[in-house]
Design an enzyme around this catalytic site. Structure first.
Site, PDB file in Angstrom:
ATOM      1  N   ASN A   1      -6.146 -11.563  -5.062  1.00 34.84           N
ATOM      2  CA  ASN A   1      -5.049 -11.414  -6.015  1.00 34.84           C
ATOM      3  C   ASN A   1      -4.782 -12.718  -6.765  1.00 34.84           C
ATOM      4  OD1 ASN A   1      -4.569  -8.731  -5.410  1.00 34.84           O
ATOM      5  ND2 ASN A   1      -3.072  -9.199  -3.809  1.00 34.84           N
TER       6      ASN A   1
ATOM      7  N   ASN B   1      -7.301  -3.062   3.023  1.00 35.25           N
ATOM      8  CA  ASN B   1      -6.694  -2.405   1.864  1.00 35.25           C
ATOM      9  C   ASN B   1      -6.877  -0.884   1.906  1.00 35.25           C
ATOM     10  OD1 ASN B   1      -9.332  -1.807   0.944  1.00 35.25           O
ATOM     11  ND2 ASN B   1      -9.442  -3.738  -0.183  1.00 35.25           N
ATOM     12  N   ILE B   2      -6.366  -0.219   0.881  1.00 32.42           N
ATOM     13  CA  ILE B   2      -6.354   1.240   0.858  1.00 32.42           C
ATOM     14  C   ILE B   2      -7.760   1.831   0.827  1.00 32.42           C
ATOM     15  CG2 ILE B   2      -4.080   1.334  -0.209  1.00 32.42           C
ATOM     16  CD1 ILE B   2      -5.522   2.009  -2.870  1.00 32.42           C
TER      17      ILE B   2
ATOM     18  N   CYS C   1       3.339  -6.917   1.124  1.00 29.08           N
ATOM     19  CA  CYS C   1       1.916  -6.797   0.831  1.00 29.08           C
ATOM     20  C   CYS C   1       1.748  -6.933  -0.677  1.00 29.08           C
ATOM     21  CB  CYS C   1       1.359  -5.470   1.343  1.00 29.08           C
ATOM     22  SG  CYS C   1       2.168  -4.008   0.636  1.00 29.08           S
TER      23      CYS C   1
ATOM     24  N   GLY D   1       3.955  -3.950  -2.116  1.00 28.22           N
ATOM     25  CA  GLY D   1       5.246  -3.872  -1.449  1.00 28.22           C
ATOM     26  C   GLY D   1       5.631  -2.494  -0.978  1.00 28.22           C
ATOM     27  N   TRP D   2       4.735  -1.518  -1.095  1.00 31.39           N
ATOM     28  CA  TRP D   2       5.115  -0.173  -0.652  1.00 31.39           C
ATOM     29  C   TRP D   2       4.010   0.520   0.144  1.00 31.39           C
ATOM     30  CZ3 TRP D   2       1.636   2.793  -3.255  1.00 31.39           C
ATOM     31  CH2 TRP D   2       1.230   2.381  -4.543  1.00 31.39           C
TER      32      TRP D   2
ATOM     33  N   ARG E   1      -0.927   8.512  -3.432  1.00 34.86           N
ATOM     34  CA  ARG E   1      -1.682   8.274  -2.204  1.00 34.86           C
ATOM     35  C   ARG E   1      -2.194   9.575  -1.580  1.00 34.86           C
ATOM     36  NH1 ARG E   1      -2.535   3.924  -3.930  1.00 34.86           N
ATOM     37  NH2 ARG E   1      -1.660   1.951  -3.174  1.00 34.86           N
TER      38      ARG E   1
END
Length: 290
Positions: free
Chosen positions: A7, A31-32, A93, A96-97, A139
């Site tokens: 980032n 990460n996702i 993170c 933030g969510w 998501r």
């Protein structure tokens, strides 16, 4: 830490410790995209067929339980700072969510027995997930036919899995049972209720009156979701062991559609005691052969 450095390379960054006279602690939660791939391989492992010969090694390759372990470990570190050391914690993170919601809600669950009640857990989800702005629609892929959407991720599923792991270690500390958690995840994707639709409270407010709350459905059936072993007087702070050897695959959720993963009972009724003992009595009373 790798994500934070990435980032920073893109012009973003993370808060340094100089402002707070401390150093940031990275929890190394992936990460996702990593989480999405981990759940995909876990799903392939559990359905439609199970290769029992290499089950444990294949389960380890999914890394799913390791990701859950890191969540529990991170939340436990937060509890250690706040409860044992009486220290404030700033947690966030990238957005933030996602991981922030996971860790904050787990830490609160460990520290406050209110959130371990059925009603309290609903408040926890409303406060730390829905009000915070976790993008459930994005998501979960609600309304999106593209199965390859790279913004899908099982962030909330992972949180509920972590909660289930803690209920195994502290079975009397929770008012709700396993079915409560399964039903929440079922309706995370069913879209039968408006609770987990949309990406923000603002969007859900616009849909108000067009759907029903999952909590109303659950609260109208308290007997279905209560834990008979719950001890309400236990107000202890929970310190779960975040170790892989204590974690288990949640087969009641991930493997429930595969009979090879689930234990089962015979469909035939057991014989009565009288009929079961009759042959033995006859044998004992029968004459010896001549």
């Amino acid at each position: 830490k790798i994500n934070a450095l990435a980032n920073k390379a893109r012009g973003g960054g993370y808060e340094g410790g100089s402002r707070y006279q401390t150093e940031p602690i990275f929890l190394n939660i992936a990460n996702i995209h990593v989480m999405r791939e981990s759940l995909r391989t876990l799903s392939d492992l559990c359905f439609p067929a199970v290769e029992s010969t290499h089950w444990l090694s294949n389960l380890e390759k999914t890394q799913w339980l390791e990701h859950v372990r890191l969540l529990l470990s991170g939340a436990s570190q937060i509890v250690d700072f706040m409860d044992d050391k009486q220290t404030s914690v700033l947690l966030h993170c990238s957005d933030g969510w996602d991981r922030t919601s996971q860790l904050c809600s787990l830490a609160m669950l460990f520290m406050d027995p209110f959130y371990r009640t059925t009603g309290g857990f609903q408040v926890l989800v409303e406060k730390e997930w829905l009000a915070v702005g976790h993008k459930f629609a994005q998501r979960c892929g609600h309304g999106d036919a593209r199965s390859d959407n790279d913004q899908r991720a099982p962030i909330f599923v992972q949180f509920i899995d972590a909660v289930w792991q803690v209920t195994r270690q502290f079975p009397s500390a929770f008012e709700f049972n396993e079915k409560f958690l399964v039903v929440i995840l079922d309706h995370l994707y069913s879209c039968l209720f408006g609770t987990f639709l949309a990406n923000s409270d603002q969007e859900r407010t616009k849909q108000r009156g067009q759907s029903h709350s999952l909590w109303d459905y659950i609260n109208n059936r308290p007997g279905n979701f209560s834990n008979p072993g719950f001890v309400p007087t236990d107000t202890s702070v929970l310190h779960p062991v975040a170790s892989t050897h204590l974690l288990r695959l949640w087969t009641s959720y991930y493997g429930r559609w595969n009979p090879d993963v689930q234990p089962r009972k015979s469909t035939r009724a057991a014989p009565s005691k009288k009929s079961a003992l009759m042959p033995i009595a006859e044998t004992r009373n029968s004459p010896h052969p001549t």
